[in-house]
Design an enzyme around this catalytic site. Structure first.
Site, PDB file in Angstrom:
ATOM      1  CG  ASP A   1     -33.461  17.940 -66.784  1.00 57.79           C
ATOM      2  OD1 ASP A   1     -33.378  18.628 -67.816  1.00 57.79           O
ATOM      3  OD2 ASP A   1     -32.479  17.612 -66.090  1.00 57.79           O
TER       4      ASP A   1
ATOM      5  CG  ASP B   1     -53.556  41.938 -76.660  1.00 57.74           C
ATOM      6  OD1 ASP B   1     -53.292  42.197 -75.472  1.00 57.74           O
ATOM      7  OD2 ASP B   1     -54.613  41.386 -77.027  1.00 57.74           O
TER       8      ASP B   1
ATOM      9  CG  HIS C   1     -62.538  40.125 -80.903  1.00 59.68           C
ATOM     10  ND1 HIS C   1     -62.808  41.134 -80.027  1.00 59.68           N
ATOM     11  CD2 HIS C   1     -61.625  40.641 -81.789  1.00 59.68           C
ATOM     12  CE1 HIS C   1     -62.092  42.201 -80.335  1.00 59.68           C
ATOM     13  NE2 HIS C   1     -61.372  41.940 -81.411  1.00 59.68           N
TER      14      HIS C   1
ATOM     15  NE  ARG D   1     -57.010  43.023 -79.319  1.00 61.34           N
ATOM     16  CZ  ARG D   1     -56.424  42.174 -80.166  1.00 61.34           C
ATOM     17  NH1 ARG D   1     -57.001  41.890 -81.315  1.00 61.34           N
ATOM     18  NH2 ARG D   1     -55.268  41.611 -79.875  1.00 61.34           N
TER      19      ARG D   1
ATOM     20  CG  HIS E   1     -61.414  39.409 -71.203  1.00 59.56           C
ATOM     21  ND1 HIS E   1     -60.440  39.601 -70.259  1.00 59.56           N
ATOM     22  CD2 HIS E   1     -60.841  39.779 -72.389  1.00 59.56           C
ATOM     23  CE1 HIS E   1     -59.333  40.045 -70.845  1.00 59.56           C
ATOM     24  NE2 HIS E   1     -59.538  40.177 -72.132  1.00 59.56           N
TER      25      HIS E   1
ATOM     26  CD  GLU F   1     -60.091  42.399 -75.437  1.00 60.72           C
ATOM     27  OE1 GLU F   1     -59.306  42.028 -76.326  1.00 60.72           O
ATOM     28  OE2 GLU F   1     -60.113  41.897 -74.301  1.00 60.72           O
TER      29      GLU F   1
ATOM     30  CG  ASP G   1     -55.706  42.078 -71.932  1.00 57.82           C
ATOM     31  OD1 ASP G   1     -54.937  42.238 -72.884  1.00 57.82           O
ATOM     32  OD2 ASP G   1     -56.753  41.382 -71.994  1.00 57.82           O
TER      33      ASP G   1
ATOM     34  CG  HIS H   1     -59.258  35.538 -71.121  1.00 55.03           C
ATOM     35  ND1 HIS H   1     -59.012  34.716 -72.184  1.00 55.03           N
ATOM     36  CD2 HIS H   1     -58.986  36.786 -71.582  1.00 55.03           C
ATOM     37  CE1 HIS H   1     -58.601  35.421 -73.227  1.00 55.03           C
ATOM     38  NE2 HIS H   1     -58.576  36.681 -72.875  1.00 55.03           N
TER      39      HIS H   1
ATOM     40  CG  HIS I   1     -55.645  34.240 -80.170  1.00 52.74           C
ATOM     41  ND1 HIS I   1     -56.491  33.201 -79.855  1.00 52.74           N
ATOM     42  CD2 HIS I   1     -56.197  35.346 -79.609  1.00 52.74           C
ATOM     43  CE1 HIS I   1     -57.511  33.664 -79.132  1.00 52.74           C
ATOM     44  NE2 HIS I   1     -57.351  34.961 -78.986  1.00 52.74           N
TER      45      HIS I   1
ATOM     46  CE1 TYR J   1     -58.029  42.771 -84.663  1.00 52.31           C
ATOM     47  CE2 TYR J   1     -60.410  42.421 -84.585  1.00 52.31           C
ATOM     48  CZ  TYR J   1     -59.225  42.732 -83.949  1.00 52.31           C
ATOM     49  OH  TYR J   1     -59.221  43.009 -82.601  1.00 52.31           O
TER      50      TYR J   1
ATOM     51  CD  GLU K   1     -57.260  44.066 -74.217  1.00 47.86           C
ATOM     52  OE1 GLU K   1     -56.284  43.755 -74.939  1.00 47.86           O
ATOM     53  OE2 GLU K   1     -57.911  43.226 -73.559  1.00 47.86           O
TER      54      GLU K   1
HETATM   55  N1  GLY Z   1     -54.682  39.382 -74.566  1.00 49.54           N
HETATM   56  C1  GLY Z   1     -55.816  38.601 -74.418  1.00 49.54           C
HETATM   57  C2  GLY Z   1     -57.042  39.354 -74.619  1.00 49.54           C
HETATM   58  O1  GLY Z   1     -56.987  40.495 -75.026  1.00 49.54           O
HETATM   59  O2  GLY Z   1     -58.105  38.890 -74.337  1.00 49.54           O
HETATM   60 MN    MN Z   2     -58.228  41.258 -73.399  1.00 42.45          MN
HETATM   61 MN    MN Z   3     -55.366  41.823 -74.813  1.00 44.40          MN
END
Ligand code: GLY
Ligand code: MN
Ligand code: MN
Length: 444
Positions: free
Chosen positions: A47, A267, A357, A412, A361, A391, A278, A368, A250, A395, A414
């Protein structure tokens, strides 16, 4: 002194801005009925509930954060804006806290009418009868879809009494997406603050990460910075990845020990007043960059800066991904990680071994965020007020075709970028990213 009810313990959003969005939506929808529910509460185990997060569309149009709420707008010349929400309930409020109740919610959130959510079922027939078009989310929530079908059928069943049911269902999110894509001044102000808090969190992590710590301890420092600065949660699960974990795009385990000189990719962004930041930064743990780390880092940074440079009104959304690919592919050739001409590396996509990638976004209420990327087969053109992430990353997993000194380097960088009339503004610019600025924090 007798007090009838608990005080309002919540900070209010800019209710006028939310009401203005509702009015704009009503105008652009034209005719029919608009019905939009917020998110349901969900249990995580037994619960215990997940922390409640309202639906972003609902919040955009109302500023209202309680569960069990629906916004209705009867469209036409004189739209009526109606909120259905939980009734006041002193017994429940003793256990779970304050609720506005319809009377206060109507006044505070600037609705024309408000009713208890328990009245929705009985009021729907009069709202929906004889309305041709129903604007509502379709396929977002199975229970809502079923309610919509049930309500439409219940009106159809009364056809002989002269009422007609909606003949057209339109997904209202499509129209709201276009609005959410262009941020107003209220949103931009919040997003800039979210960017600053998140930037502070990354600086804290760069300073504090030391060998002997675990990734989750760095995550805790990040959350500490978010929460003490008023952003009560992360906008998404923080990725706090040391060494080779940075190559898991991820990565969420966040449990490995930190080793001196390894890179750490973080991240993480806060959610402030429902808006996401982000940010990703990559830094050497308690030291300077090694030669190969620095080579790869400088390349990712070069590509990120090149992407930001092209962002301005009129440029197609997908342009900056192409820029990222160009710069990274050439750099990979220079580092002898990809072979052949630039054209060949891009055409065969051999760069995807290291960059798999997209470059970014939309960003807003959702990390997103809502909004089309393509329209009529063409990339959406950037406009002032749009916010997006930039971003690019590389890798490098252990592989036969990769010299050992590059193994396990995952990088990365971003940032969150607002498109302005004259170009762009980086909302997360206070977060260091040059080699010198980072080393001043990590090796200082
Ligand atoms: N943290 C999610 C992205 O960078 O898209
Ligand atoms: Mn992002
Ligand atoms: Mn991110």
């Amino acid at each position: 002194m007798k007090r009838e009810q608990l005080p309002i313990p919540v900070t209010l959003p800019n209710v006028k801005a939310h009401a203005k969005r509702r009015a704009r939506l009503a105008k652009s929808l034209g005719e029919g009925l608009m019905l939009l529910p917020t998110s349901p509460e969900r249990t995580r185990n037994a619960d215990s509930h997940y922390d409640y997060r309202w639906d972003s569309y609902f919040y955009y149009l109302t500023g209202f954060r309680e569960p069990e709420a629906v916004v209705a707008i009867t469209l036409g010349k004189k739209p009526r804006h109606i909120l259905f929400c939980r009734d006041k309930d002193m017994e429940r409020e003793i256990w779970d806290g304050f609720r506005f109740g319809p009377a206060a919610a109507k006044e505070i959130f600037l609705f024309d009418e408000a009713y208890a959510i328990t009245e929705l079922e009985s009021l729907i027939p009069s709202l929906m009868a004889n309305c041709k078009v129903l604007h509502t989310p379709i396929g977002a929530d199975a229970a809502w879809d079923q309610s919509i079908a049930r309500w439409i059928n219940s009106i159809r069943a009364k056809a002989r009494t002269g009422v007609t049911a909606p003949v057209e269902l339109r997904d209202v999110r499509h129209t709201v997406n276009a609005m959410r894509l262009i941020k107003d001044d209220v949103e931009i102000d919040i997003m800039a603050k979210a960017g600053k808090i998140s930037s502070d969190a990354h600086v804290r992590a760069m300073k504090i990460a030391k060998p002997g710590m675990f990734e989750y301890q760095v995550e805790a420092e990040i959350l500490h910075e978010f929460i003490t600065k008023g952003a009560r949660q992360a906008a998404y699960g923080s990725i706090v990845a040391a060494g080779g974990n940075a190559c898991v795009l991820h990565y969420r385990e966040n449990s490995a020990p930190l080793k001196k000189g390894d890179l750490m990719l973080i991240d993480a962004g806060c959610e402030l007043e429902s808006y996401a930041a982000d940010i990703t930064r990559t830094f050497p743990i308690a030291s300077k960059f090694s030669g190969p780390q620095r080579d790869v880092y400088e390349l990712v940074l070069e590509s990120q800066l090149a992407c930001i440079k092209v962002l301005k009104p009129g440029v197609p959304f997908h342009k900056y991904h192409e820029v990222a690919v160009q710069v990274l592919a050439q750099g990979l050739i220079d580092l002898k990680l990809c072979k052949g001409s630039l054209d060949k590396v891009i055409a065969t996509e051999s760069y995807r071994q290291f960059y798999m990638h997209r470059a970014g976004h939309w960003l807003g209420l959702d990390v997103h965020d809502a909004g089309d990327y393509m329209q009529q087969g063409k990339s959406v053109k950037l406009e002032a007020g749009m916010v997006l992430t930039v971003e690019p990353g590389l890798y490098i997993r252990p592989a036969d075709n990769v010299p050992k000194h590059f193994w396990d380097i995952g990088i990365r960088i971003e940032d969150d970028v607002l498109i302005t009339k004259s170009g762009n503004a980086v909302l997360t610019a206070s977060c260091p990213k040059s080699v010198n600025d980072i080393e001043a924090l990590t090796a200082g």
